[in-house]
Motif scaffolding. Structure first.
Motif, PDB file in Angstrom:
ATOM      1  N   ASN A 160     -12.851 -19.637   4.922  1.00  0.00           N
ATOM      2  CA  ASN A 160     -14.086 -20.410   4.909  1.00  0.00           C
ATOM      3  C   ASN A 160     -14.550 -20.867   6.293  1.00  0.00           C
ATOM      4  O   ASN A 160     -15.608 -21.472   6.420  1.00  0.00           O
ATOM      5  CB  ASN A 160     -13.964 -21.614   3.975  1.00  0.00           C
ATOM      6  CG  ASN A 160     -12.854 -22.551   4.370  1.00  0.00           C
ATOM      7  OD1 ASN A 160     -12.052 -22.243   5.249  1.00  0.00           O
ATOM      8  ND2 ASN A 160     -12.780 -23.693   3.716  1.00  0.00           N
ATOM      9  N   ASN A 161     -13.782 -20.577   7.345  1.00  0.00           N
ATOM     10  CA  ASN A 161     -14.189 -20.949   8.703  1.00  0.00           C
ATOM     11  C   ASN A 161     -14.505 -19.710   9.557  1.00  0.00           C
ATOM     12  O   ASN A 161     -14.576 -19.807  10.766  1.00  0.00           O
ATOM     13  CB  ASN A 161     -13.113 -21.814   9.373  1.00  0.00           C
ATOM     14  CG  ASN A 161     -11.753 -21.148   9.408  1.00  0.00           C
ATOM     15  OD1 ASN A 161     -11.580 -20.038   8.910  1.00  0.00           O
ATOM     16  ND2 ASN A 161     -10.791 -21.819   9.994  1.00  0.00           N
ATOM     17  N   ALA A 197     -11.460 -18.899  13.406  1.00  0.00           N
ATOM     18  CA  ALA A 197     -12.516 -19.893  13.204  1.00  0.00           C
ATOM     19  C   ALA A 197     -13.618 -19.649  14.228  1.00  0.00           C
ATOM     20  O   ALA A 197     -13.362 -19.622  15.430  1.00  0.00           O
ATOM     21  CB  ALA A 197     -11.954 -21.296  13.355  1.00  0.00           C
TER      22      ALA A 197
END
Length: 181
Positions: free
Chosen positions: A134-135, A25
């Motif tokens: 998605n991070n 992330a």
């Protein structure tokens, strides 16, 4: 509070097992300046955290210049940082010095001050199997883009001082007087 019921397919006795995977992330992207000059250098800072359960091994963090919308379809490559690995639950701070190209890339027009953002992407080649993808991306706040003039100290385009502006061509009175005859 509401009760949540999960119904498993017939014949299933245990819930599916999540395999052990890393989860990179990227956090906030910040810059050493918000006024970038084509051909100039600046520092980009961000950090990457492994929110997964295993170390991903070596991975890359890529820095790109993008338009004001943040869309990564048209970008200018700024640089990569190689991270040798990241244990689960840990984060790695990254500060990378990058430079903008000294010439505007083909197809980019700058008629004054432009606006852009910087994007940091962990695992840009998508080579790691992760829990979530998605991070993996974070974007900076908008920054200004300027082009230095030939003298290296002014910006293009620039407005000359009023005393050096060219005189406006005034119509000749003789031309009008001739027309009246």
């Amino acid at each position: 509070q509401a009760a949540v019921t999960i119904n498993l397919p017939a014949g299933t006795t245990t819930p599916p097992v999540q395999s052990n995977l890393p989860d990179l992330a990227v956090s906030t992207v910040s810059l050493s300046t918000t006024d970038l000059i084509w051909g100039g250098s600046f520092d980009i800072s961000t950090s990457v955290q492994n929110m997964g359960t295993v170390d991903p091994g070596p991975f890359r963090v890529r820095f790109l210049l993008v338009g004001p919308s943040g869309n990564t379809n048209r970008t200018v490559f700024l640089g990569d940082a190689i991270i040798p690995g990241l244990a689960p639950g840990y984060s790695q701070a990254i500060t990378q010095t990058v430079s903008l190209p000294s010439r505007l890339p083909s197809g980019i027009l700058l008629d004054g001050i432009g606006t852009a953002k910087i994007v940091a992407i962990a695992d840009p080649e998508n080579g790691l199997n992760e829990t979530f993808k998605n991070n993996n991306t974070a974007t900076s706040s908008p920054v200004s883009l300027r082009l230095l003039g030939a003298d290296g100290s002014t910006f293009v385009p620039n407005t000359p001082n009023p005393e050096v502006l060219l005189a406006v061509n005034k119509p000749s009175m003789a031309k009008y007087q001739k027309a009246l005859k």
